[in-house]
Design a protein around this motif. Structure first.
Motif, PDB file in Angstrom:
ATOM      1  N   ASN A  40     -55.176  36.814 -29.616  1.00 48.67           N
ATOM      2  CA  ASN A  40     -54.275  35.657 -29.638  1.00 48.67           C
ATOM      3  C   ASN A  40     -53.167  35.915 -30.654  1.00 48.67           C
ATOM      4  OD1 ASN A  40     -55.720  33.941 -27.747  1.00 48.67           O
ATOM      5  ND2 ASN A  40     -57.311  33.862 -29.320  1.00 48.67           N
ATOM      6  N   ARG A  41     -51.977  35.413 -30.346  1.00 53.06           N
ATOM      7  CA  ARG A  41     -50.796  35.792 -31.143  1.00 53.06           C
ATOM      8  C   ARG A  41     -50.792  35.220 -32.562  1.00 53.06           C
ATOM      9  NH1 ARG A  41     -48.052  34.102 -26.183  1.00 53.06           N
ATOM     10  NH2 ARG A  41     -48.283  35.943 -24.882  1.00 53.06           N
ATOM     11  N   ARG A  42     -50.106  35.962 -33.445  1.00 48.06           N
ATOM     12  CA  ARG A  42     -49.760  35.460 -34.780  1.00 48.06           C
ATOM     13  C   ARG A  42     -48.238  35.373 -34.805  1.00 48.06           C
ATOM     14  NH1 ARG A  42     -53.302  40.082 -38.006  1.00 48.06           N
ATOM     15  NH2 ARG A  42     -51.951  41.514 -36.886  1.00 48.06           N
TER      16      ARG A  42
ATOM     17  N   SER B 261     -51.701  40.008 -25.362  1.00 53.84           N
ATOM     18  CA  SER B 261     -51.711  38.923 -26.344  1.00 53.84           C
ATOM     19  C   SER B 261     -51.635  37.590 -25.612  1.00 53.84           C
ATOM     20  CB  SER B 261     -50.537  39.085 -27.306  1.00 53.84           C
ATOM     21  OG  SER B 261     -49.331  39.075 -26.598  1.00 53.84           O
ATOM     22  N   HIS B 262     -52.180  36.552 -26.266  1.00 50.63           N
ATOM     23  CA  HIS B 262     -52.316  35.240 -25.609  1.00 50.63           C
ATOM     24  C   HIS B 262     -51.857  34.121 -26.549  1.00 50.63           C
ATOM     25  CE1 HIS B 262     -54.896  36.945 -22.370  1.00 50.63           C
ATOM     26  NE2 HIS B 262     -55.187  37.815 -23.317  1.00 50.63           N
ATOM     27  N   PRO B 263     -51.527  32.970 -25.968  1.00 50.93           N
ATOM     28  CA  PRO B 263     -51.140  31.822 -26.799  1.00 50.93           C
ATOM     29  C   PRO B 263     -52.367  31.001 -27.203  1.00 50.93           C
ATOM     30  CG  PRO B 263     -50.770  31.331 -24.484  1.00 50.93           C
ATOM     31  CD  PRO B 263     -51.404  32.688 -24.526  1.00 50.93           C
ATOM     32  N   GLY B 264     -52.815  31.150 -28.459  1.00 56.89           N
ATOM     33  CA  GLY B 264     -54.033  30.427 -28.833  1.00 56.89           C
ATOM     34  C   GLY B 264     -53.910  29.604 -30.095  1.00 56.89           C
TER      35      GLY B 264
ATOM     36  N   HIS C 213     -47.371  24.777 -28.198  1.00 55.50           N
ATOM     37  CA  HIS C 213     -46.474  25.482 -27.270  1.00 55.50           C
ATOM     38  C   HIS C 213     -45.954  26.710 -28.002  1.00 55.50           C
ATOM     39  CE1 HIS C 213     -46.374  21.888 -24.716  1.00 55.50           C
ATOM     40  NE2 HIS C 213     -46.194  21.210 -25.824  1.00 55.50           N
ATOM     41  N   GLU C 214     -45.690  27.773 -27.297  1.00 58.44           N
ATOM     42  CA  GLU C 214     -45.146  28.962 -27.939  1.00 58.44           C
ATOM     43  C   GLU C 214     -43.724  28.668 -28.428  1.00 58.44           C
ATOM     44  OE1 GLU C 214     -48.144  30.143 -28.203  1.00 58.44           O
ATOM     45  OE2 GLU C 214     -47.431  32.182 -27.959  1.00 58.44           O
ATOM     46  N   PRO C 215     -43.305  29.315 -29.536  1.00 58.96           N
ATOM     47  CA  PRO C 215     -41.993  28.980 -30.115  1.00 58.96           C
ATOM     48  C   PRO C 215     -40.848  29.107 -29.117  1.00 58.96           C
ATOM     49  CG  PRO C 215     -43.217  30.469 -31.562  1.00 58.96           C
ATOM     50  CD  PRO C 215     -44.030  30.321 -30.314  1.00 58.96           C
ATOM     51  N   TRP C 216     -40.913  30.119 -28.263  1.00 56.75           N
ATOM     52  CA  TRP C 216     -39.790  30.343 -27.349  1.00 56.75           C
ATOM     53  C   TRP C 216     -39.779  29.369 -26.166  1.00 56.75           C
ATOM     54  CZ3 TRP C 216     -43.561  33.778 -28.779  1.00 56.75           C
ATOM     55  CH2 TRP C 216     -44.601  33.967 -27.875  1.00 56.75           C
TER      56      TRP C 216
ATOM     57  N   SER D  20     -47.737  13.524 -34.309  1.00 59.66           N
ATOM     58  CA  SER D  20     -46.476  14.047 -34.844  1.00 59.66           C
ATOM     59  C   SER D  20     -46.758  14.911 -36.077  1.00 59.66           C
ATOM     60  CB  SER D  20     -45.470  12.935 -35.114  1.00 59.66           C
ATOM     61  OG  SER D  20     -45.630  12.414 -36.394  1.00 59.66           O
ATOM     62  N   GLU D  21     -47.826  14.610 -36.833  1.00 54.01           N
ATOM     63  CA  GLU D  21     -48.192  15.506 -37.947  1.00 54.01           C
ATOM     64  C   GLU D  21     -48.619  16.867 -37.404  1.00 54.01           C
ATOM     65  OE1 GLU D  21     -47.559  14.848 -41.049  1.00 54.01           O
ATOM     66  OE2 GLU D  21     -46.858  12.885 -40.400  1.00 54.01           O
ATOM     67  N   LEU D  22     -49.382  16.817 -36.327  1.00 55.86           N
ATOM     68  CA  LEU D  22     -49.766  18.087 -35.689  1.00 55.86           C
ATOM     69  C   LEU D  22     -48.516  18.811 -35.191  1.00 55.86           C
ATOM     70  CD1 LEU D  22     -52.532  19.387 -35.123  1.00 55.86           C
ATOM     71  CD2 LEU D  22     -52.504  18.316 -32.868  1.00 55.86           C
ATOM     72  N   GLY D  23     -47.524  18.009 -34.780  1.00 56.26           N
ATOM     73  CA  GLY D  23     -46.240  18.575 -34.371  1.00 56.26           C
ATOM     74  C   GLY D  23     -45.562  19.307 -35.521  1.00 56.26           C
ATOM     75  N   TRP D  24     -45.650  18.738 -36.740  1.00 54.57           N
ATOM     76  CA  TRP D  24     -45.028  19.418 -37.894  1.00 54.57           C
ATOM     77  C   TRP D  24     -45.627  20.812 -38.073  1.00 54.57           C
ATOM     78  CZ3 TRP D  24     -40.742  18.520 -40.541  1.00 54.57           C
ATOM     79  CH2 TRP D  24     -40.193  17.239 -40.534  1.00 54.57           C
ATOM     80  N   ARG D  25     -46.908  20.928 -37.776  1.00 54.45           N
ATOM     81  CA  ARG D  25     -47.535  22.257 -37.905  1.00 54.45           C
ATOM     82  C   ARG D  25     -46.870  23.242 -36.936  1.00 54.45           C
ATOM     83  NH1 ARG D  25     -51.259  25.204 -35.234  1.00 54.45           N
ATOM     84  NH2 ARG D  25     -52.467  26.665 -36.478  1.00 54.45           N
ATOM     85  N   ASP D  26     -46.699  22.820 -35.683  1.00 54.71           N
ATOM     86  CA  ASP D  26     -46.039  23.686 -34.692  1.00 54.71           C
ATOM     87  C   ASP D  26     -44.593  23.974 -35.103  1.00 54.71           C
ATOM     88  OD1 ASP D  26     -48.109  24.061 -32.812  1.00 54.71           O
ATOM     89  OD2 ASP D  26     -46.694  23.821 -31.144  1.00 54.71           O
ATOM     90  N   PHE D  27     -43.926  22.943 -35.644  1.00 50.82           N
ATOM     91  CA  PHE D  27     -42.522  23.131 -36.030  1.00 50.82           C
ATOM     92  C   PHE D  27     -42.415  24.164 -37.154  1.00 50.82           C
ATOM     93  CE2 PHE D  27     -38.495  21.447 -38.077  1.00 50.82           C
ATOM     94  CZ  PHE D  27     -37.653  21.897 -37.064  1.00 50.82           C
ATOM     95  N   ALA D  28     -43.368  24.097 -38.099  1.00 54.82           N
ATOM     96  CA  ALA D  28     -43.369  25.086 -39.190  1.00 54.82           C
ATOM     97  C   ALA D  28     -43.604  26.493 -38.626  1.00 54.82           C
ATOM     98  CB  ALA D  28     -44.446  24.728 -40.220  1.00 54.82           C
ATOM     99  N   GLN D  29     -44.548  26.614 -37.695  1.00 50.48           N
ATOM    100  CA  GLN D  29     -44.829  27.933 -37.093  1.00 50.48           C
ATOM    101  C   GLN D  29     -43.595  28.446 -36.349  1.00 50.48           C
ATOM    102  OE1 GLN D  29     -47.875  29.544 -37.324  1.00 50.48           O
ATOM    103  NE2 GLN D  29     -48.927  27.879 -38.371  1.00 50.48           N
ATOM    104  N   SER D  30     -42.930  27.539 -35.613  1.00 45.84           N
ATOM    105  CA  SER D  30     -41.742  27.948 -34.852  1.00 45.84           C
ATOM    106  C   SER D  30     -40.628  28.379 -35.791  1.00 45.84           C
ATOM    107  CB  SER D  30     -41.212  26.786 -34.016  1.00 45.84           C
ATOM    108  OG  SER D  30     -42.152  26.427 -33.071  1.00 45.84           O
TER     109      SER D  30
END
Ligand code: FAD
Length: 470
Positions: free
Chosen positions: A96-98, A123-126, A130-133, A279-289
């Motif tokens: 799974n991707r980093r 590699s996989h989305p885990g 959602h993937e950044p792209w 939306s807090e969980l969203g902040w995590r994705d936003f930080a990763q992106s």
């Protein structure tokens, strides 16, 4: 290639069996050997290492319950994987991707090397909703502000539904026994020295946390039943057990963000509490992106004008902050909570980070590094992203001139002083909100609580002057 050639499942930040797309793909292909490689390049902090020990132990136990095991290796990831693949006669590797820059560079090189050796590498989305792209502006670029990004995410509909523990996992593991020539080269968990020995500073971590997938799913269930109702209002009060405590579980992938998203969405059906949590969980994705698009986010201010910021050097002030001896009770409570438990409430993280970067005018990277070493949830994306957010140098950051006053923040978010009283026992006798201004109180004789390391008005004026001069 014979049918029985195993696939290597390479576990990294996804230490779980359920909703693990790489593991599901490996099992679908036939026999599976599971491996974790401890590479010094991972550069883990002390608290993360403590967590990792328990996490690997738990994953090995879960795999053994399915008739397999977790092969542990130490050393450079690429060499270790190529050796293992050759020894096993493997057909390929699944992972799974980093998203951190250095890890992505290593993964790309490993993929190339495996393919050059005639092996399959997938590699996989885990690790994200959602993937950044997948979440892009109309022009195809990265979002720089959370709100439109979150709107775009919501318009995409729910993230993929989580996968179950792969059907046939036990047969796939049983079909790929680890040969003696490989087993003899594996390292023992204890040999990785992930747990502190002398001194053993982890008693508070042990009392607070249980790493592993089973414990993470139980934590999620408890959150849904007991804390999600009322989350939107209570999440800012550090004295209340109102948040999920899932951040280290997400950091190490004991549970996936998609599992959490769907569990909360199913329970909350769009109410205010679940919307606030998602939306807090969203902040995590936003930080990763953001880390994906700005790979040097951990070391460079995203607003380049902050390169000229005249950060101070103040070893005594820094040490007081790290030890929870600044003389400001809410700061000291937070820093002591961090030291004891490996975690700190989000509101208090913001207050202590503002104090360091503004009242003490110390470089946000200094604080980020301390958090990286002491947090069990230390995350390559969320940690620098939030430090930059508080310090005002992030893309969608709080403006630098918004300087939290630790006394007012304490009075507002810990009005009874219960949080401070828990972590700063010297002040336990001060009543109510008086606990936030101990210098105004008659402390009982013999109380050893420091006088403030910086005058709040003076520190604030100094910070604003430095910022205005940029
Ligand atoms: C200076 C600073 C440093 C931080 N460093 C980290 C870090 O290294 N790792 C980390 O996971 N979080 C970090 N955070 C974000 C946040 O403080 C923690 O995620 C949160 O306190 C974890 O508690 P919880 O799981 O009970 O959160 P909940 O309120 O239950 O939230 C659910 C999940 O949403 C995510 N989340 C919530 N807030 C944020 C946020 N602001 N940014 C990104 N994700 C968020 C986390 O994965 C969290 O587990 C930091 C915040 C600040 C201000």
């Amino acid at each position: 290639m014979p049918d029985y050639a195993p696939t290597i499942m390479w576990f990294r930040d996804d230490l779980r069996l359920a909703d693990n797309p790489a593991l599901s793909a490996a099992v679908a292909a036939g026999p599976v050997v599971c491996v974790y490689i401890h590479d010094p390049a991972l550069n883990l902090g002390g608290a993360e290492k403590w967590w990792l020990h328990g996490a690997l132990e738990a994953l090995d136990a879960d795999l053994r319950a399915q008739g397999g095991q977790l092969c542990l290796m130490a050393g450079p990831e690429q060499e270790s994987l190529l050796w293992l693949a050759q020894m096993l006669g493997a057909r390929g590797v699944e992972w799974n991707r980093r998203y951190a820059g250095p890890a992505r560079t290593r993964d790309a090189a490993i993929k190339t090397a495996l393919k050059a050796g005639g092996l399959m590498a997938q590699s996989h989305p885990g690790n994200m909703l959602h993937e950044p792209w997948q979440v892009r502006t109309k022009q195809g670029g990265p979002f720089r502000v959370f709100t439109p990004w979150w709107r775009a995410v919501q318009a995409m509909g729910p993230p993929l539904p989580p996968l179950p523990v792969p059907h046939g996992l036990n047969a796939a593991l049983a079909a790929a026994p680890v040969p003696d020539a490989v087993a003899s080269q594996l390292v023992k968990l204890a040999a990785l020295s992930l747990r502190p020995a002398t001194p053993d500073w982890a008693a508070g971590l042990r009392a607070t946390w249980q790493p592993g997938e089973t414990a993470a799913l139980e934590r999620l269930d408890t959150f849904l039943a007991e804390r999600l109702p009322g989350y939107a209002t209570a999440r800012d009060l550090p004295a209340r057990p109102a948040t999920s405590g899932l951040s280290p579980c997400l950091r190490f992938g004991h549970v996936s963000p998609r599992q959490v998203w769907h569990a909360v969405d199913a329970r909350g059906a769009g109410d205010r509490d679940s919307a606030s949590f998602l939306s807090e969980l969203g902040w995590r994705d936003f930080a990763q992106s953001t880390l994906f698009d700005f790979p040097d986010m951990a070391t460079r201010s995203l607003r380049p004008e902050f390169d000229a910021m005249p950060w101070r050097t103040d070893p005594a002030g820094l040490r007081a902050w790290q030890r929870g001896r600044t003389g400001y009770p809410i700061i000291d409570a937070g820093m002591r909570e961090l030291w004891h438990t490996g975690c700190m409430h989000n509101r208090v993280r913001m207050i202590v980070a503002s104090f360091l970067t503004k009242h003490l005018l110390l470089d946000w990277r200094v604080g980020e590094r301390w958090f990286a070493d002491t947090l069990v949830d230390a995350d390559a994306a969320s940690n620098p992203f939030n430090w930059q957010w508080v310090a005002g140098c992030g893309l969608d950051a709080a403006p630098y001139f918004r300087i939290f006053n630790p006394v007012l923040q304490g009075e507002k978010f810990d009005p009874e002083g219960a949080y401070v009283r828990r972590w700063v026992p010297e002040l336990v006798r001060l009543p109510g909100r008086a606990i936030h201004t101990p210098w105004k109180a008659d402390l009982p004789a013999g109380t050893r609580y420091p006088t403030p390391v910086v005058d709040l008005a003076g520190g604030r004026a100094r910070a604003l002057a430095a910022w205005k001069a940029l």
